[in-house]
Scaffold this active site. Sequence first.
Site, PDB file in Angstrom:
ATOM      1  N   TYR A  37       0.796  -1.229   0.000  1.00 16.01           N
ATOM      2  CA  TYR A  37       0.000   0.000   0.000  1.00 16.01           C
ATOM      3  C   TYR A  37       0.831   1.284   0.000  1.00 16.01           C
ATOM      4  O   TYR A  37       0.272   2.377  -0.097  1.00 16.01           O
ATOM      5  CB  TYR A  37      -0.907   0.034   1.236  1.00 16.01           C
ATOM      6  CG  TYR A  37      -1.865  -1.123   1.342  1.00 16.01           C
ATOM      7  CD1 TYR A  37      -3.005  -1.180   0.548  1.00 16.01           C
ATOM      8  CD2 TYR A  37      -1.635  -2.166   2.232  1.00 16.01           C
ATOM      9  CE1 TYR A  37      -3.895  -2.239   0.641  1.00 16.01           C
ATOM     10  CE2 TYR A  37      -2.513  -3.234   2.338  1.00 16.01           C
ATOM     11  CZ  TYR A  37      -3.633  -3.261   1.541  1.00 16.01           C
ATOM     12  OH  TYR A  37      -4.512  -4.316   1.632  1.00 16.01           O
ATOM     13  N   HIS A  42      -4.422   6.220  -1.753  1.00 18.31           N
ATOM     14  CA  HIS A  42      -5.085   6.261  -0.447  1.00 18.31           C
ATOM     15  C   HIS A  42      -4.094   6.457   0.692  1.00 18.31           C
ATOM     16  O   HIS A  42      -4.496   6.767   1.807  1.00 18.31           O
ATOM     17  CB  HIS A  42      -5.861   4.962  -0.242  1.00 18.31           C
ATOM     18  CG  HIS A  42      -7.183   5.131   0.413  1.00 18.31           C
ATOM     19  ND1 HIS A  42      -7.908   6.322   0.430  1.00 18.31           N
ATOM     20  CD2 HIS A  42      -7.962   4.235   1.114  1.00 18.31           C
ATOM     21  CE1 HIS A  42      -9.037   6.140   1.084  1.00 18.31           C
ATOM     22  NE2 HIS A  42      -9.099   4.896   1.515  1.00 18.31           N
ATOM     23  N   TYR A  86      -5.431  -0.050   9.863  1.00 14.84           N
ATOM     24  CA  TYR A  86      -5.977   0.049   8.518  1.00 14.84           C
ATOM     25  C   TYR A  86      -6.982   1.205   8.459  1.00 14.84           C
ATOM     26  O   TYR A  86      -7.545   1.642   9.461  1.00 14.84           O
ATOM     27  CB  TYR A  86      -6.587  -1.261   8.029  1.00 14.84           C
ATOM     28  CG  TYR A  86      -5.539  -2.304   7.752  1.00 14.84           C
ATOM     29  CD1 TYR A  86      -4.814  -2.291   6.558  1.00 14.84           C
ATOM     30  CD2 TYR A  86      -5.257  -3.292   8.690  1.00 14.84           C
ATOM     31  CE1 TYR A  86      -3.836  -3.250   6.301  1.00 14.84           C
ATOM     32  CE2 TYR A  86      -4.271  -4.243   8.444  1.00 14.84           C
ATOM     33  CZ  TYR A  86      -3.567  -4.214   7.254  1.00 14.84           C
ATOM     34  OH  TYR A  86      -2.578  -5.147   7.013  1.00 14.84           O
ATOM     35  N   ASN A  88     -10.052   1.893   7.514  1.00 17.40           N
ATOM     36  CA  ASN A  88     -11.442   1.919   7.957  1.00 17.40           C
ATOM     37  C   ASN A  88     -11.622   1.903   9.467  1.00 17.40           C
ATOM     38  O   ASN A  88     -12.730   2.068   9.968  1.00 17.40           O
ATOM     39  CB  ASN A  88     -12.214   0.746   7.349  1.00 17.40           C
ATOM     40  CG  ASN A  88     -12.373   0.892   5.850  1.00 17.40           C
ATOM     41  OD1 ASN A  88     -11.893   1.857   5.246  1.00 17.40           O
ATOM     42  ND2 ASN A  88     -13.035  -0.063   5.225  1.00 17.40           N
ATOM     43  N   ASN A 134     -13.464   6.975   4.145  1.00 20.17           N
ATOM     44  CA  ASN A 134     -13.686   5.990   5.202  1.00 20.17           C
ATOM     45  C   ASN A 134     -12.840   6.228   6.450  1.00 20.17           C
ATOM     46  O   ASN A 134     -13.282   5.949   7.568  1.00 20.17           O
ATOM     47  CB  ASN A 134     -13.441   4.578   4.671  1.00 20.17           C
ATOM     48  CG  ASN A 134     -14.539   4.119   3.731  1.00 20.17           C
ATOM     49  OD1 ASN A 134     -15.656   4.620   3.782  1.00 20.17           O
ATOM     50  ND2 ASN A 134     -14.216   3.172   2.862  1.00 20.17           N
TER      51      ASN A 134
END
Length: 207
Positions: A37, A42, A86, A88, A134
């Site tokens: 990631y 993001h 993470y 969320n 989110n």
Amino acid sequence: MLQVKRRKRVRSSIKTEIYFSVMKLLLVGLGNIGADYVYTRHNVGFLVIDHLARQQKVTFQADRLAVMASFAYKDHQVYLIKPTTYMNNSGKAVRYWLNTLQIPIEQMVVTADDVTLPFGTMRLRAQGSAAGHNGLKSIAAFLAADYYPRLRVGIGNDFPKGGLGDFVMENFSPKALKELSFQLDKASEILLTWCHAGIVHAMNQFN
């Protein structure tokens, strides 16, 4: 011959101790942990906080729900965190560290990606809605509040209908990464300006 003894003049020195309270500030970058990631759109919040840490020559240490670094800046103690929960579930880490460090919500800035802003643009806001993000949704839920400063970093919206999820989880292109290095400098400058001059001055200077 008359001798006059001179008395030594004793100067009394008074020690004055100055006490001041150091303001604690929290800078949060949002993203997802893991090598897959690192350079995704993001994760631009992580990239900003990483860049600032390099500028200040501090390194992150794993701690509860986040990796953390800190540095002194103009009589402030600045804490940097990247949640390891993470995206969320970012709010869990943010709430924990606000409580642990005893930092008021107004003394925190959250940096996150924003698809409503063109790539290369940024907006600093004193408060606001999650706007579909989110990570910001999670923070609002865990804090039961949205009146905290946030720096929104534009990543553009070059994706087809229904393609938002794929778009934000894709890596920046090599060309975009080169341009992003300049944006990381700017984002760090915005955050440091907020640290020493406050939200109004930083918004007026950079928005």
